[in-house]
Enzyme design. Structure first.
Site, PDB file in Angstrom:
ATOM      1  N   SER A 244      14.324  73.138  94.927  1.00 43.33           N
ATOM      2  CA  SER A 244      13.026  73.623  94.785  1.00 43.33           C
ATOM      3  C   SER A 244      11.925  72.629  95.225  1.00 43.33           C
ATOM      4  CB  SER A 244      12.556  74.296  93.363  1.00 43.33           C
ATOM      5  OG  SER A 244      13.554  75.307  93.299  1.00 43.33           O
ATOM      6  N   SER A 282      16.448  77.210  97.170  1.00 44.71           N
ATOM      7  CA  SER A 282      15.330  76.389  96.730  1.00 44.71           C
ATOM      8  C   SER A 282      14.071  77.427  96.253  1.00 44.71           C
ATOM      9  CB  SER A 282      14.861  75.573  97.951  1.00 44.71           C
ATOM     10  OG  SER A 282      13.785  75.045  97.575  1.00 44.71           O
ATOM     11  N   ASP A 284      10.307  78.104  96.071  1.00 45.20           N
ATOM     12  CA  ASP A 284       9.377  77.330  96.285  1.00 45.20           C
ATOM     13  C   ASP A 284       8.025  78.007  96.212  1.00 45.20           C
ATOM     14  OD1 ASP A 284      11.432  75.751  97.882  1.00 45.20           O
ATOM     15  OD2 ASP A 284      11.328  77.131  99.752  1.00 45.20           O
TER      16      ASP A 284
END
Length: 370
Positions: A244, A282, A284
């Site tokens: 992330s 991830s 984000d």
């Protein structure tokens, strides 16, 4: 520590004096870094108006490019466009501890603010490759230290604060920052960025358009694609690139919440310049705020009781037709902050002998020697 510009990387735009989010007047940042034993983690604290301005609202907005992560307090920011408390970043399993500690810190130093309600903003990225993420290492005192020591001026980068145990493009990652000056008529505004970089696969990595990740000679112990092999080696059973990124954008330009969200939506363009395609694993998530007094006034006045004519509020803001220069500044800041985090990071050995290797400076210099 060297920064991206010290390695001859051609980067666009004009940075502020510290090339950091603290170039935005009033913004202060503090770190607590934990590296003893199995702890490879920490806390990053961003105070939009410094330690004396807690409780004074800023206009704000958020945006999630990929929601496989956490940023507390988003619902109120998205509802009212208001941010009045610190922003903190840590590891995935310490969000609760950091959130509660922030409440206690505000209650101790700003009891009138705490007497109403508190919605701290706490973001996270996963550092379980290097850090004993279930070791309960982040304590109340660590959060207090990050908040109490927050200051303006130059900032450390790389293996510090919440970014201590993070990896980026399967190199050592961490905390990074950058800023840009934006000239608007006779006025000069600043856009600043601070991020916790923990994303991307090695073969994606690019610097100023050049694919340096594919040919890097740095070891990549996170690059094994066979999950069963990873498990047998005692490595986390997660694909490369998991982790992330949390990005905080600050400015002193008078921007509406909708305009700040538009700035957040430009963050992925800066990330893409470094190569990422935005993987599923991830998280984000981005937050932006404006410290401009003309913008803050609309967020700060909270009239109660019967409505009166004088309760009508006015605000000055940058016209939408002139917003592009701020978009450009965000994209440039984010790209450079990622590179700064990677350039400043150093090799680290974490839990169970897991190792993460820094981006080789020589490879970058060689790519851009003229």
């Amino acid at each position: 520590m060297p920064r991206a510009r010290d390695l001859n990387i051609p980067l666009d735009g004009t940075p502020g004096p510290n090339n950091a989010i603290t170039d935005v007047p009033g913004v202060e940042v503090g770190y607590t870094t934990l590296t003893s034993g199995g702890a490879k983690t920490g806390v990053t604290a961003i105070l939009p108006r410094g330690k004396t301005g807690v409780g004074k609202a800023c206009t704000a907005a958020t945006f999630s490019f990929n929601g496989n992560g956490e940023l507390t307090g988003r619902s109120m920011i998205d509802e009212a466009g208001v941010l009045a408390l610190p922003i903190l970043i840590t590891n995935s399993h310490s969000v609760g501890a950091v959130h509660r500690a922030c409440d206690l810190w505000v209650a101790k130093h700003f009891p009138k603010v705490a007497a109403q309600w508190m919605l701290p903003v706490v973001g996270e990225t996963w550092d379980g490759y290097l850090n004993e993420i279930n070791g309960d290492h982040v304590k109340e005192d660590h959060v207090f230290d990050a908040l109490n020591t927050a200051s303006s001026g130059p900032l450390q980068e790389g293996n510090v604060g919440g970014g201590t145990g993070m990896n980026c493009y399967s190199f050592k990652g961490g905390s990074g920052t950058s800023s840009r000056n934006v000239q608007f008529g006779t006025k000069s505004y600043t856009v600043g960025c601070l991020l916790q970089a923990n994303f991307g696969r090695r073969n994606e990595f690019k610097v100023a358009g050049r694919p340096l990740g594919k040919d890097s000679k740095a070891p990549n112990p996170m690059g094994t694609t066979d999950w069963f092999e990873r498990e047998a080696e005692g490595l986390p059973k997660v694909p490369e690139g998991s982790g992330s990124i949390i990005v905080v954008i600050a400015t002193d330009a008078p921007l509406l919440p909708g305009q700040l969200q538009a700035l957040c939506r430009r963050v992925p363009l800066g990330l893409a310049r470094t190569g990422t395609s935005g993987g599923h694993f991830s998280g984000d998530i981005f937050v932006a705020f404006s410290t401009a007094e003309s913008a803050a006034s609309i967020a700060s006045k909270m009239p109660y009781g019967p409505a009166k004519d004088e309760d009508i509020q006015t605000i000055q803001f940058v016209p939408w037709g002139h917003i592009d220069m701020f978009y450009e500044a965000v994209v440039q800041c984010v790209e450079e902050a990622v590179l700064n985090a990677m350039v400043a990071a150093e090799d680290m050995e974490g839990r169970d002998g897991h190792k993460s290797f820094a981006l080789p400076h020589g490879e970058v210099r060689e790519a851009f020697c003229t």
